[in-house]
Design a protein around this motif. Structure first.
Motif, PDB file in Angstrom:
ATOM      1  N   LYS A 137       0.830  -1.407   0.012  1.00  0.00           N
ATOM      2  CA  LYS A 137      -0.548  -0.064  -0.104  1.00  0.00           C
ATOM      3  C   LYS A 137       0.648   1.160  -0.339  1.00  0.00           C
ATOM      4  CE  LYS A 137      -4.333  -2.266   0.388  1.00  0.00           C
ATOM      5  NZ  LYS A 137      -4.309  -1.692  -0.789  1.00  0.00           N
ATOM      6  N   TYR A 138       2.185   1.226   0.832  1.00  0.00           N
ATOM      7  CA  TYR A 138       3.061   2.599   0.814  1.00  0.00           C
ATOM      8  C   TYR A 138       4.142   1.657   0.778  1.00  0.00           C
ATOM      9  CZ  TYR A 138      -1.130   3.870   3.165  1.00  0.00           C
ATOM     10  OH  TYR A 138      -2.826   4.013   3.575  1.00  0.00           O
ATOM     11  N   LEU A 139       5.362   2.466   0.193  1.00  0.00           N
ATOM     12  CA  LEU A 139       6.996   2.882   0.389  1.00  0.00           C
ATOM     13  C   LEU A 139       7.585   3.468   0.726  1.00  0.00           C
ATOM     14  CD1 LEU A 139       8.957   1.244  -1.637  1.00  0.00           C
ATOM     15  CD2 LEU A 139       8.607   3.065  -2.589  1.00  0.00           C
ATOM     16  N   GLN A 140       8.298   2.931   1.938  1.00  0.00           N
ATOM     17  CA  GLN A 140       8.969   3.797   2.652  1.00  0.00           C
ATOM     18  C   GLN A 140      10.380   3.780   2.133  1.00  0.00           C
ATOM     19  OE1 GLN A 140      10.612   2.632   6.441  1.00  0.00           O
ATOM     20  NE2 GLN A 140       8.633   1.558   7.464  1.00  0.00           N
ATOM     21  N   VAL A 141      10.883   5.643   0.804  1.00  0.00           N
ATOM     22  CA  VAL A 141      11.405   5.690   0.444  1.00  0.00           C
ATOM     23  C   VAL A 141      13.057   7.020   1.529  1.00  0.00           C
ATOM     24  CG1 VAL A 141      12.538   7.192  -1.727  1.00  0.00           C
ATOM     25  CG2 VAL A 141      10.329   6.209  -1.367  1.00  0.00           C
ATOM     26  N   SER A 142      14.017   6.182   1.551  1.00  0.00           N
ATOM     27  CA  SER A 142      14.867   7.088   2.520  1.00  0.00           C
ATOM     28  C   SER A 142      16.070   7.467   1.238  1.00  0.00           C
ATOM     29  CB  SER A 142      15.872   6.415   3.517  1.00  0.00           C
ATOM     30  OG  SER A 142      17.156   7.055   4.128  1.00  0.00           O
ATOM     31  N   PRO A 143      15.704   8.879   0.647  1.00  0.00           N
ATOM     32  CA  PRO A 143      16.801   8.915  -0.862  1.00  0.00           C
ATOM     33  C   PRO A 143      18.654   8.919  -0.612  1.00  0.00           C
ATOM     34  CG  PRO A 143      15.358  10.645   0.534  1.00  0.00           C
ATOM     35  CD  PRO A 143      15.338   9.665   1.456  1.00  0.00           C
ATOM     36  N   THR A 144      18.245   8.959   1.075  1.00  0.00           N
ATOM     37  CA  THR A 144      20.554   8.502   1.278  1.00  0.00           C
ATOM     38  C   THR A 144      20.514   7.829   1.499  1.00  0.00           C
ATOM     39  OG1 THR A 144      20.119  10.196   3.661  1.00  0.00           O
ATOM     40  CG2 THR A 144      20.682  11.481   1.421  1.00  0.00           C
ATOM     41  N   GLY A 145      19.725   6.962   2.100  1.00  0.00           N
ATOM     42  CA  GLY A 145      19.590   5.743   2.895  1.00  0.00           C
ATOM     43  C   GLY A 145      20.227   5.688   4.660  1.00  0.00           C
ATOM     44  N   SER A 146      19.755   6.789   4.673  1.00  0.00           N
ATOM     45  CA  SER A 146      19.778   6.926   5.746  1.00  0.00           C
ATOM     46  C   SER A 146      18.053   6.322   6.982  1.00  0.00           C
ATOM     47  CB  SER A 146      20.037   8.573   6.474  1.00  0.00           C
ATOM     48  OG  SER A 146      19.095   9.549   6.930  1.00  0.00           O
ATOM     49  N   ASN A 147      18.231   6.734   8.381  1.00  0.00           N
ATOM     50  CA  ASN A 147      16.684   6.058   8.690  1.00  0.00           C
ATOM     51  C   ASN A 147      15.932   6.934   8.623  1.00  0.00           C
ATOM     52  OD1 ASN A 147      17.473   3.808  10.178  1.00  0.00           O
ATOM     53  ND2 ASN A 147      18.591   4.461  11.298  1.00  0.00           N
ATOM     54  N   SER A 148      16.353   8.610   8.223  1.00  0.00           N
ATOM     55  CA  SER A 148      15.032   9.676   7.926  1.00  0.00           C
ATOM     56  C   SER A 148      14.955   9.265   5.978  1.00  0.00           C
ATOM     57  CB  SER A 148      15.731  10.727   7.497  1.00  0.00           C
ATOM     58  OG  SER A 148      14.888  11.759   8.064  1.00  0.00           O
ATOM     59  N   HIS A 149      13.152   9.438   6.254  1.00  0.00           N
ATOM     60  CA  HIS A 149      12.408   8.525   5.013  1.00  0.00           C
ATOM     61  C   HIS A 149      11.166   9.433   4.987  1.00  0.00           C
ATOM     62  CE1 HIS A 149      10.742   5.752   7.876  1.00  0.00           C
ATOM     63  NE2 HIS A 149       9.703   5.563   7.551  1.00  0.00           N
ATOM     64  N   SER A 150      10.490   9.411   3.429  1.00  0.00           N
ATOM     65  CA  SER A 150       9.578   9.719   3.569  1.00  0.00           C
ATOM     66  C   SER A 150       8.568   8.442   2.750  1.00  0.00           C
ATOM     67  CB  SER A 150       8.946  10.435   1.926  1.00  0.00           C
ATOM     68  OG  SER A 150      10.732  11.122   2.364  1.00  0.00           O
ATOM     69  N   VAL A 151       7.140   7.901   3.023  1.00  0.00           N
ATOM     70  CA  VAL A 151       6.531   7.058   2.663  1.00  0.00           C
ATOM     71  C   VAL A 151       5.473   7.421   1.357  1.00  0.00           C
ATOM     72  CG1 VAL A 151       4.458   5.458   4.093  1.00  0.00           C
ATOM     73  CG2 VAL A 151       6.245   6.050   5.499  1.00  0.00           C
ATOM     74  N   VAL A 152       5.523   7.233   0.468  1.00  0.00           N
ATOM     75  CA  VAL A 152       4.217   7.638  -0.713  1.00  0.00           C
ATOM     76  C   VAL A 152       3.370   6.387  -0.691  1.00  0.00           C
ATOM     77  CG1 VAL A 152       6.221   8.802  -1.445  1.00  0.00           C
ATOM     78  CG2 VAL A 152       5.930   6.590  -2.352  1.00  0.00           C
ATOM     79  N   PRO A 153       2.563   6.578  -1.092  1.00  0.00           N
ATOM     80  CA  PRO A 153       1.741   5.239  -2.215  1.00  0.00           C
ATOM     81  C   PRO A 153       2.403   4.248  -2.449  1.00  0.00           C
ATOM     82  CG  PRO A 153       0.408   7.895  -1.909  1.00  0.00           C
ATOM     83  CD  PRO A 153       2.409   8.231  -2.178  1.00  0.00           C
ATOM     84  N   LEU A 154       2.049   3.234  -3.020  1.00  0.00           N
ATOM     85  CA  LEU A 154       2.092   2.417  -4.138  1.00  0.00           C
ATOM     86  C   LEU A 154       1.469   1.686  -4.085  1.00  0.00           C
ATOM     87  CD1 LEU A 154       4.566   1.438  -5.774  1.00  0.00           C
ATOM     88  CD2 LEU A 154       5.340   0.000  -4.037  1.00  0.00           C
ATOM     89  N   GLU A 155       0.291   1.409  -4.343  1.00  0.00           N
ATOM     90  CA  GLU A 155      -0.816   0.342  -3.990  1.00  0.00           C
ATOM     91  C   GLU A 155      -0.651  -0.798  -5.417  1.00  0.00           C
ATOM     92  OE1 GLU A 155      -4.394   1.286  -2.726  1.00  0.00           O
ATOM     93  OE2 GLU A 155      -3.835   3.626  -2.443  1.00  0.00           O
ATOM     94  N   ASP A 156      -0.278  -1.302  -5.420  1.00  0.00           N
ATOM     95  CA  ASP A 156      -0.007  -2.830  -5.810  1.00  0.00           C
ATOM     96  C   ASP A 156       0.714  -4.282  -5.767  1.00  0.00           C
ATOM     97  OD1 ASP A 156       0.031  -4.085  -8.409  1.00  0.00           O
ATOM     98  OD2 ASP A 156       1.598  -3.047  -9.330  1.00  0.00           O
TER      99      ASP A 156
END
Length: 176
Positions: A137-156
């Motif tokens: 339903k969602y994807l955590q994305v850490s742009p730099t590979g750190s623990n700080s991340h964004s969550v974006v929808p990914l429903e598949d």
């Protein structure tokens, strides 16, 4: 942004930890390139099809787009850290493969300098044939590979929880 869930699968923890180590190395190399390493709080991640369809032969995909929302030029290098989430933001087993995807050639890890407002892209692809599907339903994305991340929808449904990802690039990764 949400904090990382304390209850996650071993695979998700391993993926994020490996991404964190890669991100730290990338940050050190990025700072050697002149611009300081991008700070996680100044990066915003979204998904975009960028006007191109990424569907075919049981493959689906999107571009990850990271934007420097800070006031200073910074640099990123390498690959984003990723983790799938299901309903209720429940962590799902996730395997991330770095390199070429079904739709794009991997530009390889290289420094991308982002001016304020600047963007970089990575190609994200998965299959959905029904082989041990992870109902994402969602994807955590850490742009730099750190623990700080964004969550974006990914429903598949993502076969086996496996994602294929190219490195960050100033240009949209393409097959050419």
């Amino acid at each position: 942004m949400r904090g990382l869930r304390t209850v996650v699968t071993a695979a998700a923890v391993a993926a994020m930890a490996a991404g964190g180590l890669a991100g730290a190395a990338a940050a050190a190399q990025a700072s050697d390139a002149g611009a300081g390493a991008c700070q996680p709080g100044t990066l915003k991640v979204t998904t975009t099809d960028a006007g191109q369809s990424q569907v075919g032969m049981n493959h689906a995909g999107t571009y990850l787009k990271v934007k420097n929302t800070g006031d200073e030029t910074c640099a990123i290098k390498g690959y984003a850290g990723l983790a799938l989430e299901g309903a209720g933001h429940k962590a799902l087993n996730t395997e991330v493969r770095h390199g070429d995807t079904y739709f794009a050639k991997d530009p390889g890890a290289h420094t991308v300098t982002l001016k304020p407002g600047g963007v970089a892209y990575a190609d994200l692809v998965w299959t959905h044939t029904g082989a041990d599907p992870a109902p994402a339903k969602y994807l955590q994305v850490s742009p730099t590979g750190s623990n700080s991340h964004s969550v974006v929808p990914l429903e598949d449904d993502v076969d086996n929880g496996t994602l294929n990802l190219t490195a960050w690039s100033a240009e949209l990764p393409t097959a050419g």
